[in-house]
Every structure is written in C-alpha cells, then in structure tokens.
Design an enzyme around this catalytic site. Sequence first.
Site, PDB file in Angstrom:
ATOM      1  N   GLY A 195       1.028  -1.130  -0.018  1.00 22.45           N
ATOM      2  CA  GLY A 195       0.130   0.217  -0.457  1.00 22.45           C
ATOM      3  C   GLY A 195       0.554   1.167   0.097  1.00 22.45           C
ATOM      4  N   ASN A 196       0.546   2.196  -0.059  1.00 16.75           N
ATOM      5  CA  ASN A 196       1.338   3.915   0.308  1.00 16.75           C
ATOM      6  C   ASN A 196       0.557   4.840   1.477  1.00 16.75           C
ATOM      7  OD1 ASN A 196      -0.878   5.465  -1.230  1.00 16.75           O
ATOM      8  ND2 ASN A 196      -0.629   3.576  -2.293  1.00 16.75           N
ATOM      9  N   ARG A 197       1.078   5.267   1.585  1.00 14.03           N
ATOM     10  CA  ARG A 197       0.529   6.156   2.799  1.00 14.03           C
ATOM     11  C   ARG A 197      -0.265   7.560   2.484  1.00 14.03           C
ATOM     12  NH1 ARG A 197       5.260   8.800   5.459  1.00 14.03           N
ATOM     13  NH2 ARG A 197       4.208   9.386   6.715  1.00 14.03           N
TER      14      ARG A 197
END
Length: 426
Positions: A213-215
């Site tokens: 995922g990413n932030r």
Amino acid sequence: MAQPKVVLGVSGGIAAYKACELLRRLTESGHDVRVVPTESALHFVGAATWSALSGHPVSTEVWESVHEVPHVRIGQAADLVVVAPATADMLAKAAHGLADDLLTNTLLTARCPVVFAPAMHTEMWEHPATQENVATLRRRGAVVIEPAVGRLTGVDTGKGRLPEAAEIFEVCRNILNRHGRTAGAAAPDLVGRHVVVSAGGTREPLDPVRYLGNRSSGKQGYALARVAAARGARVTLVEANTGIPDPAGVDVVHVGTAVQLREAVLKAAADADAVVMAAAVADFRPAVYAQGKIKKTDDGGAPTIELVRNPDILAEISADRALPGQVVVGFAAETDDVLAHGREKLRRKGCDLLVVNEVGERKTFGSEENEAVVLAADGADTPVPYGPKEVLAEIVWDLVAPRLRSVPANDSEKSVTRPDFTAPAE
Ligand SMILES: Cc1cc2nc3c(=O)[nH]c(=O)nc-3n(C[C@H](O)[C@H](O)[C@H](O)COP(=O)(O)O)c2cc1C
C-alpha cells in the site's frame, strides 16, 4: 445580490458549542445569520455569544419584539434554516409540527430548505421514535445529516456525534448554491458539469492478510470533491481505502486495488467534463496472490515477491479522452527536484494540469495542509503556498473551470440526468 439569510437553530445538546464554529464559517463566508436557540441550548452557550458572533439580537421565545412578529418573519425571510445540533426533542417537535418557542415556530413558517444536524446518545438516535421522526422529516423534504460515529458526552462512544462544522457548512453551501443563493463573489461555476475525482491509496493484496500500500490519506481528493460539489458540479468520487465518511451530495464509489480504481474511473469518466486523479495508485502489484498466508520458514530465509506493472490510468485517460475537451488533472508527489520531475511527468502522462507536491514533514500524506505547484500543459506554473487542502482544491477548480469545453457533458449526446441535491442516505 443581497446576502443569503440563514437561520441557525441551536437546540439543547452538549454539541451546541460546535455551532459557534458553524456560525463563524457562515458569517465569514458572507451569509447573514440569525441564531435562534432554544431555552435548553442557552444552558450550554449563552445568548451573549450568539448575539455577538451573529451581530443580531437573540431570543428563544415569541413574546419579545412582538411588533415585528418574529415567530413568522424570521422563517419567512430565510433562504435556509439549519438546526445544529438538533436534539431528539427538536426532531420530535419538528416532525409533529409543535410550535412552543421561536425556533419551532420558525421551522413551521420557513418555506426554504431546512437542514437538521442531529446529535445525541446512540440509544436516543436509534430509538424507533427518533428514527420515525427522522423519516417523517426526510419524507417532507428536509435534509437530515447522518450523525457521525465517535466520542459522545462523558465516556460513551458510538453513533450520535455532531458532524464537524466544516461538513455541515458544506451541506448548507451546496444547498444554497443549488438554489442560486451563493454568498460572496464565488459563483457556482461548475453547475451542469460532471466531474470525477479519485482519492486515497490503492492496496495490492499479497496474501489474505497482507497488501502493498501507500501512505495517501485521501484528504486532498475529498477536499477536491467537496469543493466541486459546493461549486455546483455533480461529483463522482472514486475512493480507495480512506475510511473517510462519504461527503454529502457526492456519489462515492469504493474500490480497493489499482485495477478496480481504473475500472471505476473509466466508467465514471465516460460522461465527465473533468477527471482529477488525486489517488495514489500503486505502480506495481504482486504477480501472484497467495491463497494462504505466506509463512516464515525454519531456514531463516525470506520469500522473494515478484511484481508486475499496474495500468497507468492517468496516461490512459489522458491519451484516450472519453469526450473531446475533457480536462484531465494528475497529481505527483516527489521527494527531490520536484519541478523538473513534475514537468517531465506532465509531458509523459499527457494530462492538462499536474499538481506537484513535495513529500515532507508537515505536508502531503495525512496532513490537513498542502503546498504545491500546479503545472499546466501550456507552460503556466501556479504556486500554491502552504495552507489548507481546501484552498489547493479551490485553485485546482479555478484552473480547470476555464479549460472546460463550452458544452457541458449534460447537454451532449452522452447526457445523463443530473440529480438534484441528494440527502445523505437514511
Ligand atoms: C448535559 C446534557 C447534555 C445533553 N445532550 C443532549 C444531546 O446531545 N442530544 C439530545 O437530544 N439531548 C441532549 N440533552 C437533553 C436535552 O437537553 C433535553 O431533551 C431538552 O429538553 C432539549 O430541549 P430543546 O430540544 O428544546 O433544546 C442533554 C441534556 C443535558 C443535561
């Protein structure tokens, strides 16, 4: 145009103090606000506060200034009545047409849109009596905003919290815009337009418990969606993994992965005047999804994960526009040499505008603020100083609006019926 007249009804809940913030937002954005509290509300916030903040006299009952017939005139003159917080008692009185104080009289004499923002303990909210009163009010056309979930009075948590003042304000502003009662200089310049916004960060599953995922928090995309709705657009928000409540008056499509996001964006873009890709879409996904949880092995080794490329949605919708003249906006978060990378990305993707921001301590991911430069394909740069994400959203739409094709999508052969303001789901 005369200032839109708003009646802010405040009933006796602990959240009455939050209505001060709503009042401030309404007055500062050019509305003429008359506060009508109930007697109970004055136990929480005094008349002096309401009067000083609104610049108008404040009364709870019909027996003051009788020569002005306030029990009739205040409601008749209003462009919008918003009751925040609305107690269980107030919802019941409004549903049954009781009129034993100035606010309940005002609700009966108003012929303008009426918004209730209920706040109460979960048990009171869920009680069939309250639910029936809410259903009655909605059936008659009132907008009843769903309460938020969170901390209530004392130690309790659950559904029943007053939504944030900013959200109630947006609902009010959207309704006033749609009734042609916009405050201040801002025109609802996106009326008749359909815009698509993507928000959040995609998650690429690795096994049943893990993902890449990413932030990205999605806050910038939500700000873009809210602002577009406030400026009169029909908005489709394609969100990935944000956990943020659906904004009122916006059609939200929930997705998880990059492939799902692509599908939803392409579908919504088919009749869109503009597409703003604020979501952080994973460039790669695991080549293989493991059906069972990937286990540690005794030899101390670690698995090698093979990745494959995800589709480049921004490049795809820029190259293959669903409608001639559709405006496409991309976002780029960079860590170094921000402008050079941004220019290069704008050229490579082929979009009309690229919002470039630097990933840093206080800005971009999860923050309420952002700082960016909006690069245009025609070579213009618009620097946006550090500030709320709403401000950046306004600037993006300021730049999109003059680039929109002259015939809105709704008037074209691909037209769709534009729904009127939709109340939050019951
Ligand atoms: C400390 C305190 C907090 C309260 N908070 C709420 C509330 O959040 N929601 C609600 O419906 N009633 C709440 N009540 C009860 C209302 O004040 C009460 O039903 C009152 O009759 C409402 O009057 P009104 O609707 O005319 O303002 C609270 C009462 C007290 C003493």
